[in-house]
Design a protein around this motif. Structure first.
Motif, mmCIF file in Angstrom:
data_model
loop_
_atom_site.group_PDB
_atom_site.id
_atom_site.type_symbol
_atom_site.label_atom_id
_atom_site.label_comp_id
_atom_site.label_asym_id
_atom_site.label_seq_id
_atom_site.Cartn_x
_atom_site.Cartn_y
_atom_site.Cartn_z
ATOM 1 N N UNK A 104 3.494 -1.575 -6.329
ATOM 2 C CA UNK A 104 2.342 -1.319 -5.319
ATOM 3 C C UNK A 104 1.150 -1.878 -5.913
ATOM 4 N N UNK A 105 0.268 -2.528 -4.845
ATOM 5 C CA UNK A 105 -1.102 -2.719 -5.444
ATOM 6 C C UNK A 105 -2.266 -1.847 -5.094
ATOM 7 N N UNK A 143 0.718 -1.190 0.120
ATOM 8 C CA UNK A 143 0.165 0.018 0.081
ATOM 9 C C UNK A 143 0.990 1.206 0.178
ATOM 10 N N UNK A 144 0.710 1.949 -0.957
ATOM 11 C CA UNK A 144 1.352 3.507 -1.022
ATOM 12 C C UNK A 144 0.523 4.784 -0.592
ATOM 13 N N UNK A 193 -1.816 -0.876 -10.775
ATOM 14 C CA UNK A 193 -2.347 -0.810 -9.191
ATOM 15 C C UNK A 193 -3.503 -1.396 -9.363
ATOM 16 N N UNK A 194 -4.151 -1.993 -8.488
ATOM 17 C CA UNK A 194 -5.509 -2.839 -8.516
ATOM 18 C C UNK A 194 -6.393 -1.911 -7.581
ATOM 19 N N UNK A 195 -6.204 -0.739 -7.023
ATOM 20 C CA UNK A 195 -7.098 0.175 -6.164
ATOM 21 C C UNK A 195 -6.586 1.440 -5.988
ATOM 22 N N UNK A 196 -6.949 2.408 -6.645
ATOM 23 C CA UNK A 196 -6.563 3.754 -6.716
ATOM 24 C C UNK A 196 -7.660 4.729 -5.745
ATOM 25 N N UNK A 197 -7.028 5.319 -4.797
ATOM 26 C CA UNK A 197 -8.016 5.986 -3.832
ATOM 27 C C UNK A 197 -7.616 7.396 -3.983
ATOM 28 N N UNK A 198 -8.565 8.347 -4.090
ATOM 29 C CA UNK A 198 -8.353 9.874 -4.189
ATOM 30 C C UNK A 198 -9.082 10.548 -3.295
#
Length: 283
Positions: A66-67, A3-4, A96-101
């Motif tokens: 990063x996942x 997780x980044x 990346x499998x999930x990008x959160x903003x």
């Protein structure tokens, strides 16, 4: 699962990294411009990687392997959509499998000047190939901390929010919610409207400040232009003063009166009361 968190040396980014560590997430990557600012996180086992939002090659290196990644929105107003797009594209290339903003409430229709670049970033995400979730954070109670000394000393809190309500929460609450999204499943495609259960007017906000300080504080409402001029006279840069006054006008229109309950659902607990944040700041 790696997780980044980008912008990890900032106030929100650091809190998210710390929340991830409490959640037992590993490995955790902190993407920062200046690694020295997060040397303490590196000592706790965080993988610190250097990159800024303008450097595509550095972002590729930072997101390699990063996942899941959380993009903390930047603070270079006028450049943010392009910078955020760089991070989104790097995430696509990294698989990346999930990008959160981190966005703003009611981004599609929010009239605030501050909402424009969030709306633009959300549009880029909507057309991207990376699975994503959006955290539309309402105001942090800490946004008012800078005004506390003058309000307590003068007995007056100034603003231009009329009788509009703002559903605020502590910055740490938003960080904990972000960590929950990053460490659990089922969030791809979600848009969370995040705000605390305290939905208060500035008149009520002044009362909360009074309670925290033990001194009477009242609210004085001003027209947007007059409030912007007062902020500028107090030393705020003109563009920033205008944006703050404009944000208050948005509050007057109700755009930060979040009623979804999404924040407390993600937290699994009540949000932190404003009076606790103010007491801590005043102490």
């Amino acid at each position: 699962m790696t997780v980044a968190v980008t912008g990890a040396s900032g106030q929100l980014g650091r809190l998210i990294v710390e929340a991830l560590l409490r959640e037992g997430a590993a490995p955790v990557v902190a993407v920062v411009r200046d690694p020295q600012k997060v040397a303490d996180l590196a000592e706790q086992g965080v993988d610190v990687r250097q990159a800024d939002y303008d450097d595509a090659a550095a972002l590729d290196r930072a997101l390699a392997g990063v996942d899941r990644v959380l993009l903390v929105s930047g603070n270079e107003f006028g450049a943010r959509v392009a910078q955020h797009t760089n991070v989104i594209r790097a995430a696509e290339r990294a698989g990346v499998r999930l990008f959160v903003y981190t966005s703003i409430p009611n981004a599609e229709t929010n009239p605030m000047t501050l909402a424009q670049e969030h709306r633009g970033t959300e549009a880029v995400l909507a057309e991207s190939t990376v699975p994503h979730a959006i955290l539309r954070n309402s105001w942090y109670w800490e946004n008012f901390v800078g005004a506390l000394p003058h309000a307590v000393e003068s007995g007056v809190l100034y603003g231009a929010a009329g009788e509009g309500r703002v559903a605020g929460a502590a910055r740490a609450d938003y960080a904990d919610a972000a960590a929950k999204v990053l460490t659990t499943d089922g969030h791809a495609g979600a848009v969370y409207e995040l705000g605390g259960s305290e939905r208060i007017t500035y008149t009520e906000l002044a009362q909360v400040i009074s309670e925290a300080a033990g001194k009477p504080v009242r609210y004085q409402d001003l027209p947007e232009a007059d409030y912007a001029a007062a902020l500028e006279a107090a030393g705020k840069p003109a563009a920033y003063a205008g944006a703050l006054a404009n944000a208050d006008s948005g509050i007057a229109q109700g755009v930060l009166d979040v009623t979804s309950g999404d924040l407390e659902k993600l937290l699994g607990r009540p949000a932190t009361p404003a009076v606790e944040v103010f007491r801590a700041a005043l102490s």
